[in-house]
Design a protein around this motif. Structure first.
Motif, PDB file in Angstrom:
ATOM      1  N   LYS A  31       0.831  -1.203   0.000  1.00  0.00           N
ATOM      2  CA  LYS A  31       0.000   0.000   0.000  1.00  0.00           C
ATOM      3  C   LYS A  31       0.867   1.256   0.000  1.00  0.00           C
ATOM      4  O   LYS A  31       0.598   2.209  -0.725  1.00  0.00           O
ATOM      5  CB  LYS A  31      -0.916   0.003   1.225  1.00  0.00           C
ATOM      6  CG  LYS A  31      -1.852   1.201   1.299  1.00  0.00           C
ATOM      7  CD  LYS A  31      -2.742   1.123   2.528  1.00  0.00           C
ATOM      8  CE  LYS A  31      -3.672   2.331   2.602  1.00  0.00           C
ATOM      9  NZ  LYS A  31      -4.531   2.292   3.816  1.00  0.00           N
ATOM     10  N   MET A  32       1.940   1.244   0.777  1.00  0.00           N
ATOM     11  CA  MET A  32       2.808   2.414   0.872  1.00  0.00           C
ATOM     12  C   MET A  32       3.593   2.647  -0.418  1.00  0.00           C
ATOM     13  O   MET A  32       4.006   3.769  -0.709  1.00  0.00           O
ATOM     14  CB  MET A  32       3.755   2.268   2.063  1.00  0.00           C
ATOM     15  CG  MET A  32       3.052   2.402   3.403  1.00  0.00           C
ATOM     16  SD  MET A  32       4.180   2.543   4.826  1.00  0.00           S
ATOM     17  CE  MET A  32       4.804   0.863   4.925  1.00  0.00           C
ATOM     18  N   PHE A  37       0.984  10.357  -6.621  1.00  0.00           N
ATOM     19  CA  PHE A  37       1.115  11.644  -7.299  1.00  0.00           C
ATOM     20  C   PHE A  37       0.658  11.525  -8.753  1.00  0.00           C
ATOM     21  O   PHE A  37       0.675  10.439  -9.336  1.00  0.00           O
ATOM     22  CB  PHE A  37       2.569  12.119  -7.290  1.00  0.00           C
ATOM     23  CG  PHE A  37       3.107  12.444  -5.922  1.00  0.00           C
ATOM     24  CD1 PHE A  37       2.280  12.859  -4.898  1.00  0.00           C
ATOM     25  CD2 PHE A  37       4.467  12.331  -5.657  1.00  0.00           C
ATOM     26  CE1 PHE A  37       2.782  13.164  -3.639  1.00  0.00           C
ATOM     27  CE2 PHE A  37       4.980  12.625  -4.412  1.00  0.00           C
ATOM     28  CZ  PHE A  37       4.137  13.048  -3.398  1.00  0.00           C
ATOM     29  N   ASN A  38       0.277  12.654  -9.330  1.00  0.00           N
ATOM     30  CA  ASN A  38      -0.021  12.687 -10.762  1.00  0.00           C
ATOM     31  C   ASN A  38       1.279  12.599 -11.553  1.00  0.00           C
ATOM     32  O   ASN A  38       2.359  12.919 -11.043  1.00  0.00           O
ATOM     33  CB  ASN A  38      -0.752  13.982 -11.134  1.00  0.00           C
ATOM     34  CG  ASN A  38      -2.192  13.964 -10.707  1.00  0.00           C
ATOM     35  OD1 ASN A  38      -2.698  12.967 -10.197  1.00  0.00           O
ATOM     36  ND2 ASN A  38      -2.880  15.080 -10.887  1.00  0.00           N
ATOM     37  N   GLU A  39       1.164  12.187 -12.796  1.00  0.00           N
ATOM     38  CA  GLU A  39       2.327  12.194 -13.679  1.00  0.00           C
ATOM     39  C   GLU A  39       2.763  13.639 -13.925  1.00  0.00           C
ATOM     40  O   GLU A  39       1.941  14.550 -14.003  1.00  0.00           O
ATOM     41  CB  GLU A  39       1.990  11.539 -15.016  1.00  0.00           C
ATOM     42  CG  GLU A  39       1.907  10.032 -14.952  1.00  0.00           C
ATOM     43  CD  GLU A  39       3.269   9.368 -14.884  1.00  0.00           C
ATOM     44  OE1 GLU A  39       4.274  10.065 -15.097  1.00  0.00           O
ATOM     45  OE2 GLU A  39       3.339   8.162 -14.610  1.00  0.00           O
ATOM     46  N   GLY A  40       4.070  13.826 -14.053  1.00  0.00           N
ATOM     47  CA  GLY A  40       4.578  15.142 -14.410  1.00  0.00           C
ATOM     48  C   GLY A  40       4.661  15.267 -15.918  1.00  0.00           C
ATOM     49  O   GLY A  40       5.232  14.404 -16.596  1.00  0.00           O
ATOM     50  N   PHE A  41       4.045  16.315 -16.457  1.00  0.00           N
ATOM     51  CA  PHE A  41       4.067  16.540 -17.905  1.00  0.00           C
ATOM     52  C   PHE A  41       4.831  17.821 -18.213  1.00  0.00           C
ATOM     53  O   PHE A  41       4.714  18.820 -17.503  1.00  0.00           O
ATOM     54  CB  PHE A  41       2.646  16.639 -18.452  1.00  0.00           C
ATOM     55  CG  PHE A  41       1.914  15.328 -18.487  1.00  0.00           C
ATOM     56  CD1 PHE A  41       2.053  14.465 -19.572  1.00  0.00           C
ATOM     57  CD2 PHE A  41       1.102  14.936 -17.436  1.00  0.00           C
ATOM     58  CE1 PHE A  41       1.389  13.246 -19.598  1.00  0.00           C
ATOM     59  CE2 PHE A  41       0.433  13.716 -17.453  1.00  0.00           C
ATOM     60  CZ  PHE A  41       0.580  12.873 -18.543  1.00  0.00           C
ATOM     61  N   TRP A 237      12.188   6.302   0.884  1.00  0.00           N
ATOM     62  CA  TRP A 237      11.839   7.340  -0.086  1.00  0.00           C
ATOM     63  C   TRP A 237      10.756   6.845  -1.047  1.00  0.00           C
ATOM     64  O   TRP A 237       9.894   7.628  -1.478  1.00  0.00           O
ATOM     65  CB  TRP A 237      13.079   7.757  -0.857  1.00  0.00           C
ATOM     66  CG  TRP A 237      12.809   8.637  -2.047  1.00  0.00           C
ATOM     67  CD1 TRP A 237      12.797   8.268  -3.360  1.00  0.00           C
ATOM     68  CD2 TRP A 237      12.503  10.030  -2.011  1.00  0.00           C
ATOM     69  NE1 TRP A 237      12.505   9.343  -4.166  1.00  0.00           N
ATOM     70  CE2 TRP A 237      12.313  10.443  -3.365  1.00  0.00           C
ATOM     71  CE3 TRP A 237      12.355  10.974  -1.002  1.00  0.00           C
ATOM     72  CZ2 TRP A 237      11.996  11.763  -3.707  1.00  0.00           C
ATOM     73  CZ3 TRP A 237      12.036  12.289  -1.340  1.00  0.00           C
ATOM     74  CH2 TRP A 237      11.862  12.664  -2.674  1.00  0.00           C
ATOM     75  N   ASP A 238      10.757   5.558  -1.351  1.00  0.00           N
ATOM     76  CA  ASP A 238       9.771   4.987  -2.278  1.00  0.00           C
ATOM     77  C   ASP A 238       8.339   5.225  -1.811  1.00  0.00           C
ATOM     78  O   ASP A 238       7.403   5.190  -2.613  1.00  0.00           O
ATOM     79  CB  ASP A 238       9.980   3.475  -2.420  1.00  0.00           C
ATOM     80  CG  ASP A 238      11.351   3.115  -2.954  1.00  0.00           C
ATOM     81  OD1 ASP A 238      12.258   3.966  -2.878  1.00  0.00           O
ATOM     82  OD2 ASP A 238      11.526   1.999  -3.442  1.00  0.00           O
ATOM     83  N   TYR A 239       8.146   5.470  -0.516  1.00  0.00           N
ATOM     84  CA  TYR A 239       6.808   5.633   0.048  1.00  0.00           C
ATOM     85  C   TYR A 239       6.375   7.110   0.096  1.00  0.00           C
ATOM     86  O   TYR A 239       5.334   7.431   0.680  1.00  0.00           O
ATOM     87  CB  TYR A 239       6.745   5.097   1.489  1.00  0.00           C
ATOM     88  CG  TYR A 239       7.303   3.726   1.724  1.00  0.00           C
ATOM     89  CD1 TYR A 239       7.446   2.785   0.702  1.00  0.00           C
ATOM     90  CD2 TYR A 239       7.702   3.339   3.000  1.00  0.00           C
ATOM     91  CE1 TYR A 239       7.961   1.523   0.936  1.00  0.00           C
ATOM     92  CE2 TYR A 239       8.211   2.073   3.257  1.00  0.00           C
ATOM     93  CZ  TYR A 239       8.350   1.176   2.220  1.00  0.00           C
ATOM     94  OH  TYR A 239       8.862  -0.077   2.469  1.00  0.00           O
ATOM     95  N   PHE A 240       7.145   8.007  -0.489  1.00  0.00           N
ATOM     96  CA  PHE A 240       6.936   9.438  -0.255  1.00  0.00           C
ATOM     97  C   PHE A 240       5.519   9.911  -0.570  1.00  0.00           C
ATOM     98  O   PHE A 240       4.913  10.645   0.221  1.00  0.00           O
ATOM     99  CB  PHE A 240       7.953  10.253  -1.060  1.00  0.00           C
ATOM    100  CG  PHE A 240       7.874  11.737  -0.806  1.00  0.00           C
ATOM    101  CD1 PHE A 240       7.953  12.238   0.482  1.00  0.00           C
ATOM    102  CD2 PHE A 240       7.712  12.632  -1.863  1.00  0.00           C
ATOM    103  CE1 PHE A 240       7.883  13.609   0.729  1.00  0.00           C
ATOM    104  CE2 PHE A 240       7.640  14.000  -1.626  1.00  0.00           C
ATOM    105  CZ  PHE A 240       7.736  14.484  -0.330  1.00  0.00           C
TER     106      PHE A 240
END
Length: 253
Positions: A31-32, A37-41, A237-240
């Motif tokens: 889950k973590m 976040f949304n994709e950065g475009f 950091w992967d869970y940020f």
């Protein structure tokens, strides 16, 4: 005697620190690891109507046919008015907010990248790579990579919906962790974005994965319940994105 006392004190501190570490179940870790976040475009569609709202409150709609950047960040936007067809150029420091649609070419590239990484398939939403929704940019004064002089740029908000305490912005020049691929098969592992721009209170900073632990208390330390559930020696950091979302929910009650 003093040496024994010192060693005992160090042992007690290390034992206390170890005791504070939380062990999560596989389900909790999964889950973590979900990327919220949304994709950065970086490239807007020149065929869909963009909206620019200036600091003076005036609103302009048109087709965004040119964007100039500095170190990846937008500092000038060219817009062709959707009614008069007149071309207009705005500096980032004039613009309060901007709404654009992502280009089809960039969406296609993101889908290909998504399908080529097994970790992405397991942690990210494909819908966010193919979105037809508007991308929201806001004016922020930042120091690029915490090294340059402060300057106003238009930065994409990538955590809309849970950005009222901590706002996270896309870093167009962010790198990703590496993975392993065999032949023409999909990549195994890697694909974790290494940096974002983050705002909390009046502070906007470039946050790199290597500096995550040093800034953990600043980001989350004012919520005792959160810190008890997710102490910094227990998370990665992967869970940020999850941590920002969870902190926001706990803080808002």
């Amino acid at each position: 005697m003093k040496l024994k006392t010192l060693l005992l004190a160090l042992f007690l501190v290390s034992t206390a620190s170890f005791a504070q570490k939380v062990k999560y179940s596989k389900e909790e870790i999964k889950k973590m690891e979900q990327y919220l976040f949304n994709e950065g475009f970086n490239t807007p569609s020149p065929k869909k109507t963009s909206t620019i709202i200036l600091k003076d409150g005036s609103e302009h709609k048109g087709f965004c046919n040119k964007i100039d950047t500095k170190k990846g960040q937008i500092f000038e936007v060219s817009l062709k008015d959707s009614i008069s067809k007149k071309s207009m150029v705005f500096n980032a420091d004039q613009i309060g907010e901007m709404y654009v649609y992502p280009s089809n070419a960039e969406k296609f590239a993101k889908v290909a990248k998504y399908m080529g990484n097994i970790r992405s398939i397991g942690t990210k939403s494909l819908n966010k790579s193919t979105t037809n929704g508007r991308i929201h940019f806001v004016n922020q004064t930042v120091s690029l990579k915490n090294k340059k002089d402060d300057q106003e740029f238009l930065m994409q908000v990538i955590n809309p919906g849970f950005d009222n305490i901590i706002s996270v912005y896309h870093d167009p020049r962010a790198k990703e962790t590496g993975g392993v691929s065999f032949g023409y098969g999909p990549q195994l592992g890697g694909g974790v974005i290494k940096s974002f721009y983050v705002k909390k209170g009046d502070k906007v900073m470039w946050l790199h994965k290597d500096d995550f632990e040093d800034n953990y208390d600043f980001l989350f330390g004012d919520n005792a319940e959160f810190m008890k559930k997710y102490p910094k020696n227990s998370v990665e950091w992967d869970y940020f994105s999850f941590l920002v979302s969870e902190y926001t929910q706990l803080t808002n009650g």
